[in-house]
Structures are given as structure tokens and as C-alpha cells.
Design an enzyme around this catalytic site. Structure first.
Site, PDB file in Angstrom:
ATOM      1  N   ALA A 154      12.427 -11.688  -9.046  1.00  0.00           N
ATOM      2  CA  ALA A 154      12.261 -11.455 -10.482  1.00  0.00           C
ATOM      3  C   ALA A 154      13.017 -12.494 -11.299  1.00  0.00           C
ATOM      4  O   ALA A 154      12.506 -13.028 -12.295  1.00  0.00           O
ATOM      5  CB  ALA A 154      12.735 -10.049 -10.842  1.00  0.00           C
ATOM      6  N   TYR A 155      14.230 -12.805 -10.881  1.00  0.00           N
ATOM      7  CA  TYR A 155      15.033 -13.805 -11.590  1.00  0.00           C
ATOM      8  C   TYR A 155      14.386 -15.179 -11.469  1.00  0.00           C
ATOM      9  O   TYR A 155      14.236 -15.900 -12.472  1.00  0.00           O
ATOM     10  CB  TYR A 155      16.446 -13.822 -11.018  1.00  0.00           C
ATOM     11  CG  TYR A 155      17.348 -14.857 -11.633  1.00  0.00           C
ATOM     12  CD1 TYR A 155      17.794 -14.726 -12.947  1.00  0.00           C
ATOM     13  CD2 TYR A 155      17.758 -15.972 -10.906  1.00  0.00           C
ATOM     14  CE1 TYR A 155      18.634 -15.688 -13.524  1.00  0.00           C
ATOM     15  CE2 TYR A 155      18.591 -16.924 -11.467  1.00  0.00           C
ATOM     16  CZ  TYR A 155      19.021 -16.778 -12.776  1.00  0.00           C
ATOM     17  OH  TYR A 155      19.841 -17.722 -13.335  1.00  0.00           O
ATOM     18  N   ALA A 156      13.989 -15.554 -10.256  1.00  0.00           N
ATOM     19  CA  ALA A 156      13.360 -16.861 -10.057  1.00  0.00           C
ATOM     20  C   ALA A 156      12.074 -16.981 -10.860  1.00  0.00           C
ATOM     21  O   ALA A 156      11.769 -18.044 -11.418  1.00  0.00           O
ATOM     22  CB  ALA A 156      13.081 -17.092  -8.574  1.00  0.00           C
ATOM     23  N   SER A 158      11.426 -15.550 -13.696  1.00  0.00           N
ATOM     24  CA  SER A 158      11.776 -15.768 -15.107  1.00  0.00           C
ATOM     25  C   SER A 158      12.184 -17.209 -15.357  1.00  0.00           C
ATOM     26  O   SER A 158      11.897 -17.778 -16.415  1.00  0.00           O
ATOM     27  CB  SER A 158      12.887 -14.798 -15.535  1.00  0.00           C
ATOM     28  OG  SER A 158      14.150 -15.164 -15.013  1.00  0.00           O
TER      29      SER A 158
END
Length: 246
Positions: A154-156, A158
């Protein structure tokens, strides 16, 4: 408050702590007047301003939610009122929430993406309208996009959006003499990164690059300083600052 004639002005979002603080301090040492935008931690923002002032630099702190276009407009208004304009915008504001794809809380996904994607878009939109000719827009991405660590999807994702916004905007600003780049740090020794990691994990991550250490916030600030100032021929790029990890 007036700066010296010809002094450049930078806005640094997320500038009260970690990599953002190091960037604000480095740009101030380079001679720029710095507007530090922060989300909630007023004490840390004030400490950053005081530290810059103690070294003879120019800085103010402004509370602003980067995902709120009205707040970001007010941030630019404040910078222009205090210092006369904006030449450099560094969007370092971001949050990181980790979990597997299967288990990720979608409410948390929306919260992270509101800051990391919408926030980046809003800051870049306002910067595209208001940064002066000869300026630079710099967004903080991440090397984990290539590393593909479990729990980072999820972070990557974004930060993949951050790269896309940066590279497209660079082309959209054709003829304006404004560069747009993304900087993608590798594992960097900040409070955010170290939180929840044991010594074995930290040591393993440190040895993944040929230099065999974690990055320091100052390492990332050095890259930002380069593309904020003398590196006018670096444009539309994602620069991986990770010691050679990938």
C-alpha cells in the site's frame, strides 16, 4: 519579514521531523529562506525554526494539512507575504502504514493515500501555479517500490503515484524553466523508519547496500539540495538515494 534581495525561498512540507527537517536545515544553510509546513507537531516545528535561526538562517513554520487545498493555498500565501515568493517546493509530508495486502485495513489505506497521493497532487498543483521561473519542485518517493518488501504494497503504491505525478508535471511545465523531480530514499535512520524494528532487522537492512549502512537524513537532504539549486539539467527524474541498494 523581508529577506535579502535575490534570496530564494523554499517551502518544505513535513519539515518538522526526520528527512523533512534535514532538508529544511540544509536548504537554509544553502541560503534559502525556508517555510516549514507541518501537520500536528508544533513543538518540533518550532525547534526546527529555532535551530535554523540560531545558525543565522531564515525560517518560519506554518501548520497545514497537505491534502486540504485551502490550507495549501494559505501556506503559499504565507510564504509570499513573508518572503516575497516561492522558488522551491519540497513535498516531504507523508505517512507509512504497513500490513499485507490480504489484511490491510481499507480505512487506513484511504487515510494514507489521502496524504501521500492527494497531498502530493494538491501541493504540486499549487506549486505549478505559483513557483517562480528558475524554480524546482521535488517530491519524496521511496526505493521500496523496487525492493518489494512484504507488507509495503500500500505504501509503495502511494509512492508510485508520487513518481507519476512528478514526471508528468515536469513535461506539463514546458517553457516555464521549472524542474520537477522525485527523490526515492532507501532505508534511512529516522524515527519513523526505526520504529518497531529490532536490531537484527536494522542490521540486515543496513547491509543490503554496498556501503553497508543505513542512510542518514542528511544524505537525502544533500540530493535535494543539488536538484533544488545547481542541477538545472536534471528534470523529470526519480533519483534513487539508497547507497546502491537497487
Amino acid at each position: 519579514m523581508n529577506t535579502t534581495i535575490g534570496q530564494r525561498v523554499a517551502i518544505v512540507t513535513g519539515g518538522s521531523r526526520g528527512i523533512g527537517r534535514a532538508i529544511a536545515e540544509r536548504l537554509a544553510s544553502d541560503g534559502l529562506a525556508v517555510v516549514i509546513a507541518y501537520g500536528n507537531n508544533t513543538d518540533e516545528a518550532d525547534k526546527t525554526v529555532d535551530g535554523i535561526a540560531a545558525k543565522g538562517g531564515w525560517a518560519i513554520a506554518v501548520k497545514a494539512d497537505v491534502s486540504d487545498e485551502d490550507a495549501v493555498n494559505e501556506l503559499f500565501d504565507k510564504a509570499e507575504k513573508e518572503y516575497g515568493g516561492v522558488d522551491v517546493v519540497v513535498n516531504s509530508a507523508g505517512i507509512m502504514i504497513l500490513d499485507t495486502v490480504a489484511n490491510f485495513d481499507l480505512t487506513k489505506l484511504d487515510r494514507m493515500h489521502r496524504t501521500n497521493i492527494r497531498g502530493t497532487f494538491v501541493v504540486n498543483q499549487r506549486a505549478a501555479r505559483r513557483v517562480r521561473s528558475g524554480g524546482a519542485i521535488i517530491n519524496l518517493s521511496t526505493s521500496v517500490k523496487k525492493l518489494a518488501f512484504p507488507t509495503y504494497a500500500a505504501y509503495a503504491a502511494s509512492k508510485g503515484a508520487v513518481d507519476a505525478i512528478s514526471l508528468v508535471l515536469a513535461k506539463e511545465l514546458r517553457g516555464r524553466d521549472i524542474t520537477v523531480n522525485a527523490v526515492a530514499p532507501g532505508p534511512t535512520a529516522t524515527e519513523l523508519f526505526l520504529e518497531g524494528k529490532d536490531a537484527e532487522t536494522i542490521d540486515r537492512l543496513a547491509k543490503m547496500n554496498p556501503i553497508e549502512r543505513l542512510g542518514r537524513p542528511e544524505d537525502i537532504a544533500e540530493v535535494v539540495s543539488f536538484i533544488a539549486g545547481p542541477a538545472r539539467w536534471v528534470n523529470g527524474q526519480t533519483i534513487y538515494a539508497n547507497g546502491g541498494m537497487v
